[in-house]
Scaffold this motif. Structure first.
Motif, PDB file in Angstrom:
ATOM      1  N   ALA A  33       0.813  -1.212   0.000  1.00  0.00           N
ATOM      2  CA  ALA A  33       0.000   0.000   0.000  1.00  0.00           C
ATOM      3  C   ALA A  33       0.848   1.266   0.000  1.00  0.00           C
ATOM      4  O   ALA A  33       0.485   2.273  -0.610  1.00  0.00           O
ATOM      5  N   ALA A  34       2.003   1.226   0.680  1.00  0.00           N
ATOM      6  CA  ALA A  34       2.816   2.432   0.837  1.00  0.00           C
ATOM      7  C   ALA A  34       3.745   2.682  -0.343  1.00  0.00           C
ATOM      8  O   ALA A  34       4.096   3.838  -0.622  1.00  0.00           O
ATOM      9  N   THR A  35       4.139   1.626  -1.045  1.00  0.00           N
ATOM     10  CA  THR A  35       5.142   1.775  -2.108  1.00  0.00           C
ATOM     11  C   THR A  35       4.735   2.762  -3.207  1.00  0.00           C
ATOM     12  O   THR A  35       5.526   3.642  -3.569  1.00  0.00           O
ATOM     13  N   PRO A  36       3.520   2.662  -3.789  1.00  0.00           N
ATOM     14  CA  PRO A  36       3.177   3.611  -4.868  1.00  0.00           C
ATOM     15  C   PRO A  36       3.202   5.071  -4.421  1.00  0.00           C
ATOM     16  O   PRO A  36       3.686   5.945  -5.154  1.00  0.00           O
ATOM     17  N   LEU A  37       2.704   5.346  -3.215  1.00  0.00           N
ATOM     18  CA  LEU A  37       2.672   6.728  -2.735  1.00  0.00           C
ATOM     19  C   LEU A  37       4.081   7.257  -2.497  1.00  0.00           C
ATOM     20  O   LEU A  37       4.434   8.359  -2.941  1.00  0.00           O
ATOM     21  N   LEU A  38       4.916   6.473  -1.802  1.00  0.00           N
ATOM     22  CA  LEU A  38       6.278   6.926  -1.520  1.00  0.00           C
ATOM     23  C   LEU A  38       7.104   7.027  -2.799  1.00  0.00           C
ATOM     24  O   LEU A  38       7.969   7.900  -2.915  1.00  0.00           O
ATOM     25  N   ARG A  39       6.818   6.151  -3.757  1.00  0.00           N
ATOM     26  CA  ARG A  39       7.553   6.236  -5.020  1.00  0.00           C
ATOM     27  C   ARG A  39       7.205   7.525  -5.758  1.00  0.00           C
ATOM     28  O   ARG A  39       8.085   8.169  -6.329  1.00  0.00           O
TER      29      ARG A  39
END
Length: 400
Positions: free
Chosen positions: A54-60
């Motif tokens: 869940a966090a990877t796309p936003l942080l990327r």
């Protein structure tokens, strides 16, 4: 790669889950095995994976905006696979990916150490359910009816019949055990005036399966709506690109009539090509071959009678257009029915003070709504025959 649940797997699911549930019950009741430590480690890993996803796309997105560096690394053959099931030999690593893993591990650790924080538990549980819905799917409504019907019987037996057969409510004993404290349930503070079968347990709970399993049916309904939607954006884009290319090939001395004829022919051909691909996708989802006629009136893009499923699977699937945001009657019916079934389960729990198998109310509500929706739109037969076709592989590059 998304794993689809077939008819046979739907038939076996209640048996496998029953064996697993009863096995957990026996371990909790009659052994000194440290089940809590084992499950805590497993749930920690599960939560870490779900939060990372869940966090990877936003942080990327944030990292790319800040100009984060990219490191290309070689991946051992057979270690990773892409969405199409093909091996990945090179991967790109970014600092945002490491930050996502660190954040996920920290949140999962906090959740494991603070089981009383129901808000954090519910957030992690919802992310786990979301990850499951991304990894799993149901192949057809036939398989969905069998799976959910079998799990309804499983739920009812282990809640209502197990006290008579085993001498204890197996489902409730496992769900409220201190050993099972991971993100497998949604917790809600219990209303003080409403009693329960486990007075010492401070929460009302909803099993994660009562969210994820109906979610599989709702996702299948959405994919059915996608197969029936008309992708006007893809058709218009293909026509516009074809017109631009056709006009670019004309000489500078071309007349207005020549330009009009060339643009019209290119637009018809491109428009029909996309429409025919949609038609073949619909036919494949109904268990048939490809269409023998063009799905639109004009143009030369009709598909031949000799085109088969093998040929269609070599085409790239047409993207779903924004029309699906409004053309989703099957999905809407499924979701409204899910909410209604869940409210009925809560009402029954409040009225009786006894734990209720939520699927007893959710499954008939959702299946009944889908049948009614199919009857009202004269699509019940098509709904029953529908099979979710995997994404088609792109055509190999030309060697000419």
């Amino acid at each position: 790669m998304r794993q689809q649940i077939s008819f046979r797997e739907g038939l076996l699911a209640p048996v496998v889950l029953s064996v697993s549930l009863f096995g957990l019950y026996l371990l909790i009741k009659f052994t000194d095995f440290d089940l809590q430590t084992f499950l805590s480690a497993y749930f920690w890993l599960l939560a870490t994976v779900a939060i990372t996803g869940a966090a990877t796309p936003l942080l990327r997105r944030v990292g790319d905006a800040l100009g984060q560096p990219t490191l290309a690394v070689t991946v051992p053959e057979g270690l990773l696979m892409d969405d199409k099931g093909e091996g990945v030999t090179r991967a790109e690593l970014r600092p945002s990916a490491a930050a996502a893993v660190a954040l996920a591990a920290g949140v999962a650790t906090w959740d494991a150490l603070h089981h009383g924080d129901f808000t954090l538990n519910n957030m992690v549980a919802c992310l786990v359910a979301t990850e499951l819905l991304q990894l799993l799917g149901i192949r057809s409504f036939r398989a969905a009816a069998l799976l959910l019907g079998g799990l309804l019987c499983y739920d009812v037996f282990w809640v209502f019949a197990s006290p008579e057969v085993v001498g204890d409510n197996v489902m409730l004993a496992v769900a409220t055990s201190d050993a099972v404290t991971g993100p497998t349930r949604l917790l809600f503070p219990r209303v003080p005036r409403v009693g329960g079968q486990v007075p010492d347990f401070p929460f009302s709970l909803l099993g994660l399966g009562d969210v994820a399993l109906p979610g599989l049916l709702a996702a299948l309904a959405l994919r059915y709506d996608a197969s029936r939607s008309t992708d006007m954006r893809a058709r218009a884009t293909a026509a516009a690109e074809a017109i631009q290319e056709a006009l670019g090939e004309l000489g500078p001395g071309a007349s207005r009539q020549q330009m009009g004829d060339a643009a019209a022919k290119a637009a018809f051909t491109a428009y029909d090509a996309v429409a025919d691909r949609e038609e073949r996708q619909r036919n494949l989802s109904q268990g048939g071959g490809s269409s023998s006629t063009s799905s639109s009136g004009g143009g030369s893009g009709g598909s031949g009678a000799g085109d088969g499923e093998g040929a269609a699977e070599q085409e790239e699937r047409v993207p779903v257009s924004d029309a699906l945001l409004v053309q989703r009657p099957t999905f809407t019916a499924a979701m409204v029915a899910y909410v209604a079934g869940l409210l009925l389960a809560f009402a029954a729990n409040s009225a009786t003070g006894m734990g209720q198998p939520a699927l007893l109310y959710i499954v008939p509500s959702m299946l009944g709504a889908l049948v009614l929706s199919g009857l009202l739109r004269n699509e019940l037969g098509r709904l029953w025959r529908f099979t979710d076709v995997p994404s088609w592989k792109p055509k190999p590059a030309s060697t000419k």
